[in-house]
Design an enzyme around this catalytic site. Structure first.
Site, PDB file in Angstrom:
ATOM      1  N   PHE A 177       0.651  -1.002  -0.006  1.00  0.00           N
ATOM      2  CA  PHE A 177       0.566   0.171   0.108  1.00  0.00           C
ATOM      3  C   PHE A 177       0.866   1.598   0.318  1.00  0.00           C
ATOM      4  O   PHE A 177       2.151   1.317   0.401  1.00  0.00           O
ATOM      5  CB  PHE A 177      -1.030  -0.415   1.165  1.00  0.00           C
ATOM      6  CG  PHE A 177      -0.939   0.566   2.552  1.00  0.00           C
ATOM      7  CD1 PHE A 177       0.679   0.943   3.698  1.00  0.00           C
ATOM      8  CD2 PHE A 177       0.091  -1.149   2.825  1.00  0.00           C
ATOM      9  CE1 PHE A 177       0.669   1.053   4.717  1.00  0.00           C
ATOM     10  CE2 PHE A 177       0.651  -1.184   4.197  1.00  0.00           C
ATOM     11  CZ  PHE A 177       0.739   0.309   5.345  1.00  0.00           C
ATOM     12  N   CYS A 178      -0.307   2.587  -0.635  1.00  0.00           N
ATOM     13  CA  CYS A 178       1.223   3.629   0.091  1.00  0.00           C
ATOM     14  C   CYS A 178       0.160   4.751  -0.595  1.00  0.00           C
ATOM     15  O   CYS A 178      -1.624   4.817   0.133  1.00  0.00           O
ATOM     16  CB  CYS A 178       1.713   3.988  -1.949  1.00  0.00           C
ATOM     17  SG  CYS A 178       0.501   3.569  -3.102  1.00  0.00           S
ATOM     18  N   THR A 179       0.901   6.272  -0.216  1.00  0.00           N
ATOM     19  CA  THR A 179      -0.948   7.037   0.118  1.00  0.00           C
ATOM     20  C   THR A 179      -2.034   6.993  -0.808  1.00  0.00           C
ATOM     21  O   THR A 179      -3.426   6.666  -0.666  1.00  0.00           O
ATOM     22  CB  THR A 179      -0.089   8.002  -0.176  1.00  0.00           C
ATOM     23  OG1 THR A 179       1.500   8.533   1.002  1.00  0.00           O
ATOM     24  CG2 THR A 179      -0.912   9.636   0.105  1.00  0.00           C
ATOM     25  N   CYS A 184       2.655   1.496  -5.265  1.00  0.00           N
ATOM     26  CA  CYS A 184       2.209   0.607  -5.062  1.00  0.00           C
ATOM     27  C   CYS A 184       1.866  -0.363  -6.644  1.00  0.00           C
ATOM     28  O   CYS A 184       1.960  -1.349  -6.279  1.00  0.00           O
ATOM     29  CB  CYS A 184       0.942   0.256  -2.891  1.00  0.00           C
ATOM     30  SG  CYS A 184       0.030   1.065  -4.103  1.00  0.00           S
ATOM     31  N   ILE A 206      -4.024   4.317   0.568  1.00  0.00           N
ATOM     32  CA  ILE A 206      -4.516   5.018   2.113  1.00  0.00           C
ATOM     33  C   ILE A 206      -5.835   5.938   2.076  1.00  0.00           C
ATOM     34  O   ILE A 206      -6.707   6.361   3.012  1.00  0.00           O
ATOM     35  CB  ILE A 206      -3.095   5.495   3.309  1.00  0.00           C
ATOM     36  CG1 ILE A 206      -2.089   4.082   3.298  1.00  0.00           C
ATOM     37  CG2 ILE A 206      -3.649   6.057   4.414  1.00  0.00           C
ATOM     38  CD1 ILE A 206      -0.665   5.110   2.974  1.00  0.00           C
TER      39      ILE A 206
END
Length: 313
Positions: A177-179, A184, A206
């Site tokens: 996952f990433c912002t 990702c 996220i």
């Protein structure tokens, strides 16, 4: 009452062979709609975070979606009371998020997208290796329960981290996952190319998870770092309590700002004893310009210069 400012994080991996010629029309569309922020375009797609009025953001999205290649552009929204950007920019790049590995292309091969509402079940599986693909200063603010922190200072370090620590023959299921979903997505393409079979990534990142998953059901812990002047957002996507040190770009908490080593715009507890004299002098000069502009009620003279040269949606 004044309307809140809409902050839109958007990206799409899509082949844009004509991306160089798109720069000026895109910049004009942003200006016409009163949009601030930065968009990056490359042959592999578009990425960025921008802000403006409701009408302005809708106008920019409509302009983008007039291009059939952009119809399904991914975008997340949050709101704030003050303009979080100082300038309007469109930058040409080799990559819209820089991994630095030739041939990795999410347009050709990508992992399995996981909707926010299905994410908790996936990461609760003990066989799943959960990796936070963001950088160390972002992870320090908040992350998912049980996630591994690669302790990278840039996304370019991610491939070496994976090679040094994980084996496709042993780690069968990987979730990342990433912002906002872009890092990702590219990381999943890279890991598939390295032989990992089951690779999952959080669709919309996220920010989409915080938007759609109720806090009482959440596995997110802490705040989420964002690439604008808000610095962080809480689970309800309201602005967090963090500021950012202008000298080292590290997020600083309320406790950090109470430290004797915190001097606004010049140093913080994370860097006060590590800054070179050149960096310290530059920070002092920069802060003087900011204070002078504020005293004269003039526009911000410089703007933020985050660790990343781009916003990573």
């Amino acid at each position: 009452m004044t309307q809140p400012i809409v902050v839109a994080a958007l990206y799409k991996f899509v082949t844009l062979e004509d991306y160089v010629s798109l720069r000026e029309p895109l910049l004009q569309a942003m200006l016409d709609n009163g949009i601030k922020g930065t968009l990056l375009i490359a042959e592999e797609g578009i990425n960025g975070t921008v802000s403006g009025s409701r009408e302005g953001i809708d106008g920019l999205l409509a302009w983008l979606k007039n291009d059939p290649r952009m119809v399904e552009i991914d975008h997340k929204e949050s709101y704030c009371d003050e303009q979080p950007f100082y300038r309007t920019k469109v930058k040409l790049k080799k990559e819209i998020v820089t991994l630095g590995v030739p041939g990795v292309d999410p347009n050709k091969k990508v992992g399995t997208y996981v909707e926010p509402q299905d994410w908790n079940a996936l990461i609760s599986d003990p066989e799943v290796l959960l990796i936070d693909t963001r950088n160390d200063y972002e992870v320090s603010i908040g992350t998912f329960e049980g996630a591994i922190d690669p302790k990278t200072t840039s996304f370019r370090e991610f491939p070496d981290y994976i090679k040094a620590n994980f084996d496709p023959s042993k780690h069968k299921k990987v979730a990342m996952f990433c912002t906002g979903g872009i890092r990702c997505e590219k990381a999943s393409s890279y890991m598939l190319s390295e032989g990992f079979d089951e690779v999952f990534h959080l669709k919309g990142g996220i920010l989409k998870y915080l938007e759609e998953v109720p806090q009482q059901e959440s596995k997110w812990q802490g705040d989420c770092f964002v690439f604008d002047n808000r610095v962080t957002v809480r689970h309800d996507l309201s602005e967090g309590d963090y500021d950012q040190c202008h000298a080292c770009r590290t997020p600083v908490s309320v406790e950090d700002r109470a430290s004797e080593h915190y001097v606004p715009g010049i140093s913080c507890p994370h860097c006060w004893d590590k800054l070179s004299e050149k960096t310290r002098r530059s920070a002092i000069d920069r802060q003087k310009q900011i204070e002078l502009a504020k005293a004269r009620n003039m526009p911000h003279p410089i703007g933020y210069n985050y660790k990343q040269s781009s916003s990573e949606a």
